[in-house]
Design a protein around this motif. Structure first.
Motif, PDB file in Angstrom:
ATOM      1  N   SER A 179       0.833  -1.203   0.000  1.00  0.00           N
ATOM      2  CA  SER A 179       0.000   0.000   0.000  1.00  0.00           C
ATOM      3  C   SER A 179       0.866   1.251   0.000  1.00  0.00           C
ATOM      4  O   SER A 179       0.515   2.265  -0.619  1.00  0.00           O
ATOM      5  N   ARG A 194      -5.817  10.011 -10.017  1.00  0.00           N
ATOM      6  CA  ARG A 194      -5.645   9.262  -8.766  1.00  0.00           C
ATOM      7  C   ARG A 194      -6.858   8.387  -8.441  1.00  0.00           C
ATOM      8  O   ARG A 194      -6.693   7.237  -8.038  1.00  0.00           O
ATOM      9  N   PRO A 195      -8.098   8.887  -8.611  1.00  0.00           N
ATOM     10  CA  PRO A 195      -9.256   8.004  -8.347  1.00  0.00           C
ATOM     11  C   PRO A 195      -9.259   6.762  -9.234  1.00  0.00           C
ATOM     12  O   PRO A 195      -9.647   5.677  -8.785  1.00  0.00           O
ATOM     13  N   ARG A 198      -6.620   4.336  -7.797  1.00  0.00           N
ATOM     14  CA  ARG A 198      -7.132   3.751  -6.551  1.00  0.00           C
ATOM     15  C   ARG A 198      -8.233   2.743  -6.854  1.00  0.00           C
ATOM     16  O   ARG A 198      -8.338   1.693  -6.197  1.00  0.00           O
ATOM     17  N   GLY A 202      -8.123  -1.129  -5.984  1.00  0.00           N
ATOM     18  CA  GLY A 202      -9.133  -1.424  -4.964  1.00  0.00           C
ATOM     19  C   GLY A 202     -10.213  -2.386  -5.416  1.00  0.00           C
ATOM     20  O   GLY A 202     -10.975  -2.901  -4.590  1.00  0.00           O
ATOM     21  N   PRO A 258     -15.070  -0.865  -1.451  1.00  0.00           N
ATOM     22  CA  PRO A 258     -14.746  -0.402  -0.097  1.00  0.00           C
ATOM     23  C   PRO A 258     -15.180   1.053   0.064  1.00  0.00           C
ATOM     24  O   PRO A 258     -15.371   1.783  -0.921  1.00  0.00           O
ATOM     25  N   GLU A 259     -15.329   1.494   1.296  1.00  0.00           N
ATOM     26  CA  GLU A 259     -15.868   2.821   1.575  1.00  0.00           C
ATOM     27  C   GLU A 259     -15.020   3.929   0.952  1.00  0.00           C
ATOM     28  O   GLU A 259     -15.546   4.928   0.461  1.00  0.00           O
ATOM     29  N   SER A 260     -13.688   3.757   0.954  1.00  0.00           N
ATOM     30  CA  SER A 260     -12.825   4.805   0.403  1.00  0.00           C
ATOM     31  C   SER A 260     -13.102   5.031  -1.084  1.00  0.00           C
ATOM     32  O   SER A 260     -13.049   6.173  -1.569  1.00  0.00           O
ATOM     33  N   LEU A 261     -13.421   3.959  -1.812  1.00  0.00           N
ATOM     34  CA  LEU A 261     -13.739   4.111  -3.229  1.00  0.00           C
ATOM     35  C   LEU A 261     -15.129   4.704  -3.425  1.00  0.00           C
ATOM     36  O   LEU A 261     -15.376   5.392  -4.416  1.00  0.00           O
ATOM     37  N   VAL A 263     -16.362   7.048  -1.654  1.00  0.00           N
ATOM     38  CA  VAL A 263     -16.132   8.492  -1.541  1.00  0.00           C
ATOM     39  C   VAL A 263     -15.590   9.039  -2.856  1.00  0.00           C
ATOM     40  O   VAL A 263     -16.047  10.081  -3.352  1.00  0.00           O
ATOM     41  N   ASP A 264     -14.586   8.339  -3.423  1.00  0.00           N
ATOM     42  CA  ASP A 264     -14.016   8.764  -4.711  1.00  0.00           C
ATOM     43  C   ASP A 264     -15.081   8.832  -5.798  1.00  0.00           C
ATOM     44  O   ASP A 264     -15.172   9.805  -6.561  1.00  0.00           O
ATOM     45  N   HIS A 334      -4.080  -6.180  -6.185  1.00  0.00           N
ATOM     46  CA  HIS A 334      -5.388  -6.326  -5.525  1.00  0.00           C
ATOM     47  C   HIS A 334      -5.590  -7.772  -5.071  1.00  0.00           C
ATOM     48  O   HIS A 334      -5.988  -8.033  -3.932  1.00  0.00           O
TER      49      HIS A 334
END
Length: 386
Positions: A179, A194-195, A198, A202, A258-261, A263-264, A334
């Motif tokens: 990571s 960047r998104p 990720r 991800g 996942p939650e971070s994605l 948001v993206d 991944h």
């Protein structure tokens, strides 16, 4: 190696002698022909068959019976293919033209045996072709041989059981990232992309799947946010990209996020039409590998490997990337992250869209730490009584 000499008879006519040593006995042998082109063909056939006179004569006899050649059968096989993209047909024809149009390609289909296939593989190695390339072309040749059987050209497939060259360095095929290493790449990448990076690492989606996603394929509300993989970028017969169906039936799948994605994706999809691509370039068009790789990915990797300070000089204290990953290595990464957390391989298979669990096992089973530890413990228990 066979050679050819020109001889003049007493009556003034010319003959052509093919000289070679027979395989096994080493006996010097000479065959004489009145036609230069036939003599030259025999010389090439003898070399292709390793000096085996019997095999060479069989090839020549089959040729005189007008048996179709390997190249002709491979071309016919490609013509008969259904359910493949125009781009794949173009790649097959390129393989035929580049790698199956030599001595093997001109050999009658019924005269091909283990010796000819093995000789062709050695020839490909001598040219410096990578093991993966040889395996790909061998796969086309083997499939064409199956077609030849169905069409009645021959009774068996001489490609079966032939051992292919193996890659000597596993790391050439797979570069796994931590990571922290992914973070280093992101720091040096344009904020716009960047998104996307990720998202790739991800979800494990293939590049062609991720960049073909549309806003309507994204489900961010509900118990399980996810994306539906319904399409992917392909190449047409003219080499131009187009959006078509995914690689296989298993590739059409739903992948949880996942939650971070989440948001993206909320940020990049807000206020946009369902038929727009999720990830777009600065002009609002699709993100194509031919542009992204040289202009963004490669430059970010180079900067991560050789960081500089605010003054533009090399920064020896800054963390640096020591690997040279491809974009596809984000997919491998991944999978490695999932396996490291104990995710079942069947779940990994479905998430990656592999058609068979065998593919997943072949590529990632060496990353199963718990199984390796269990195997070592079992061996240790067996050794205790020795």
């Amino acid at each position: 190696m066979a050679s050819m000499r020109t001889r003049r008879r007493s009556d003034g006519s010319v003959s052509y002698a093919v000289l070679f040593r027979e395989n096994g006995s080493g006996k010097q042998t000479s065959l004489t022909y009145d036609d230069k082109s036939e003599a030259e063909r025999m010389r090439r056939v003898i070399d292709a068959n390793g000096g085996d006179l019997g095999a060479a004569l069989a090839v020549m006899a089959a040729s005189k019976r007008h048996s179709p050649t390997v190249a002709t059968v491979v071309s016919e096989h490609i013509d008969l293919l259904t359910g493949v993209s125009p781009g794949q047909v173009t790649r097959y024809r390129s393989q035929l033209r580049m790698h199956l149009s030599g001595v093997l390609g001109s050999t009658p289909i019924e005269a091909v045996g283990l010796r000819q296939i093995a000789g062709w593989i050695r020839e490909m190695q001598a040219k410096g072709l990578a093991p993966k390339t040889i395996a790909n072309v061998h796969g086309l040749l083997s499939a064409a041989m199956k077609t030849a059987m169905r069409l009645g050209y021959r009774a068996d497939n001489p490609c079966h059981g032939v051992k292919l060259p193996k890659a000597s360095i596993v790391s050439d095929e797979m570069c796994l990232l931590s990571s922290a290493e992914v973070g280093l790449i992101l720091v040096h990448l344009s904020e716009r992309y960047r998104p996307l990076v990720r998202f790739l690492v991800g979800t494990g989606l293939r590049w062609g799947e991720a960049t073909a996603l549309q806003i309507g394929d994204v489900v961010l509300d509900g118990a399980t946010p996810s994306v539906r993989v319904l399409r992917a970028w392909k190449r047409g017969g003219d080499g131009r990209p187009y959006v078509g169906v995914p690689k296989t039936k298993r590739s059409r799948r739903t992948v949880s996020l996942p939650e971070s994605l989440v948001v993206d994706l909320r940020a990049v999809t807000a206020g946009r039409r369902p038929d727009e691509f999720v990830f777009v370039n600065a002009y609002g068009g699709p993100v194509l590998n031919a542009t992204f790789w040289p202009k963004h990915w490669s430059k970010a990797i180079a900067r991560a490997q050789n960081p500089v300070g605010p003054d533009g000089l090399p920064d020896a204290a800054a963390p640096r990337l020591t690997k040279s990953p491809r974009i596809h290595d984000l997919r491998h990464t991944h999978a490695s992250w999932l396996i490291a957390q104990g995710t079942d391989l069947f779940v990994v298979q479905r998430r990656l869209g592999h058609e068979s669990i065998t593919t997943t096992m072949d590529r990632y089973s060496h990353l199963l730490p718990e199984q390796q530890l269990s195997a070592a413990a079992a061996a240790g228990r067996a050794l205790e009584g020795l």
